[in-house]
Scaffold this active site. Structure first.
Site, PDB file in Angstrom:
ATOM      1  N   CYS A 298      44.643  59.416  13.774  1.00 17.42           N
ATOM      2  CA  CYS A 298      45.898  58.666  13.761  1.00 17.42           C
ATOM      3  C   CYS A 298      46.427  58.441  15.186  1.00 17.42           C
ATOM      4  CB  CYS A 298      46.914  59.372  12.872  1.00 17.42           C
ATOM      5  SG  CYS A 298      48.322  58.332  12.407  1.00 17.42           S
ATOM      6  N   HIS A 382      43.868  59.291   7.710  1.00 16.44           N
ATOM      7  CA  HIS A 382      44.005  60.738   7.586  1.00 16.44           C
ATOM      8  C   HIS A 382      42.864  61.310   6.741  1.00 16.44           C
ATOM      9  CE1 HIS A 382      47.956  61.571   9.442  1.00 16.44           C
ATOM     10  NE2 HIS A 382      48.159  60.296   9.169  1.00 16.44           N
ATOM     11  N   GLU A 384      42.010  64.308   6.308  1.00 12.39           N
ATOM     12  CA  GLU A 384      42.338  65.579   5.664  1.00 12.39           C
ATOM     13  C   GLU A 384      43.009  65.385   4.312  1.00 12.39           C
ATOM     14  OE1 GLU A 384      46.187  64.242   7.024  1.00 12.39           O
ATOM     15  OE2 GLU A 384      44.207  64.201   7.936  1.00 12.39           O
TER      16      GLU A 384
END
Length: 407
Positions: A298, A382, A384
């Site tokens: 990001c 993202h 994760e």
């Protein structure tokens, strides 16, 4: 509170003190208990919940149908007011596990319908109670489709969310506060959400009915530069075998390398990457010169792009949601990913030796880069998060492999 406009943030103001003696009847008309006032004077009236205060920021919409607590606790939302397109928010309540930071930086939220009575076995509190605890005002009962369409057509406006239980607001004063908000361009917000000192992390990913685990036998060392890091990034790193040291955003390359990392992760975060880059770019270039593997996420992706000689630019409506299709140009695979960003790396100005690896199938913007011949790569989204649900977890494996080769 964040940025130079923090004095306009979460505070009780003359804008909604019903007993203010100087105010006329026109200023303090009885209204619904919550309002969203945009800088151009547009007013959305509804029902307030959460903290009884006012908060100014950039208004964006998020299309995710789940994970509202993770979204609201994401430090990348500093300086922003989040409007959810999914109509019912608060359904599963709130708990202490589904958060990405201890102190949420989001300014406020807007929803179509607020679920006052959550139904989920993991719920420990209502969303309303959780918002009150973190001094975040909420607004429900407005036409979020109209607001979303407006943002799509004209870009993310500046606005202010206010909640007063008696429904008395000075609309003109609120509009002036929204107009005075400087916006996110040129703002370094990473310094406001980063950690204040170095710390260690060993918590591993959540497992069903077991909770979070603990890394007790690490096989490599990772340093994470915290520009507003989400906890699940750290958990996945720990789950890949990393011994993790988290360092503040303004650390130098020497500060980072003092921990002898085998790989360095540049985290997500809020604000204008060019502003944060004033101190981050020299550090990143120092790490590149030392040959350490780098992984950017990001904001970390954007600043890696800047450090390599690229450029970033502000987006009109940004990408905020958990249903974004991104194509891996090197494998042809399409990943469903979570995104939250209002700036993008300019794909038309990538320097020689930097290859575009991922692209958004919504609007064609850049979503990933890598340096040819070096273990340096980054993605805009993202990895994760789990909307795919695990389409992008391979990136942590790639980073761990590169780092272990250096170990």
């Amino acid at each position: 509170m964040v940025g130079p406009a923090s004095h306009q943030g979460r505070r009780m103001t003359e804008a909604f003190r019903p007993s203010a003696p100087h105010a006329g009847a026109e200023a303090f008309r009885l209204r619904k208990t919550g309002v969203l006032v945009l800088a151009d004077g547009t007013v959305f009236e509804g029902t307030g919940f959460g903290a009884e205060t006012a908060a100014v920021g950039e208004v964006c919409f998020n299309t995710a149908m789940t994970g509202y607590q993770e979204i609201l606790a994401d430090p990348s939302y500093a300086g922003q007011i989040v409007a959810f397109t999914f109509p019912h928010i608060g359904i599963v309540g709130a708990n202490e596990e589904d958060i990405e930071s201890t102190t949420p930086a989001v300014r406020g939220l807007v929803v179509r319908a607020h679920a006052e009575r959550p139904s989920n076995y993991r719920a420990k509190a209502t969303l309303d109670r959780w918002l009150k605890r973190h001094n975040i005002p909420g607004l429900s009962g407005i036409d979020t489709r109209k607001l979303t369409a407006r943002i799509r057509e004209t870009g993310m406006p500046h606005g202010i969310v206010a909640y007063h239980p008696e429904g008395r607001f000075d609309i003109e004063d609120l509009r002036e506060q929204a107009k005075a908000f400087p916006g996110l361009v040129g703002l370094d917000l990473a310094k406001d959400v980063t950690c204040r000192q170095m710390y260690r992390w060993d918590e591993t990913p959540w497992r069903w009915n077991e909770g979070y685990g603990k890394q007790t036998a690490p096989s490599w060392r990772a340093a994470v530069v915290d520009y507003g890091v989400k906890r699940n990034i750290l958990r996945l790193l720990a789950g890949s075998g990393a011994e993790i040291t988290v360092v503040p955003a303004q650390s130098s390359a020497e500060d980072v390398m003092r921990h002898a990392p085998h790989g360095v992760l540049l985290s997500n975060g809020p604000g204008d990457p060019a502003a944060t880059g004033a101190y981050a770019i020299p550090m990143i270039r120092g790490l590149i010169d030392r040959g350490v593997p780098l992984f950017g996420i990001c904001l970390g992706h954007q600043m890696l792009g800047l450090a390599l000689g690229g450029e970033t630019k502000k987006m009109s409506q940004g990408h905020h949601g958990a249903n974004h299709p991104v194509k891996d140009l090197e494998t042809g695979k399409v990943e469903i990913v979570s995104m939250n960003h209002g700036f993008t790396v300019d794909r038309d100005r990538l320097p020689k030796g930097v290859k575009e690896t991922h692209v958004s199938l919504f609007d064609g913007t850049n979503c990933g880069i890598r340096v040819e011949g070096k273990p340096i790569f980054s993605v805009q989204y993202h990895p994760e998060a789990s909307p795919g649900p695990m389409d992008s977890h391979y990136l942590f494996d790639r980073f761990a492999k590169a780092a272990k080769e250096r170990a």
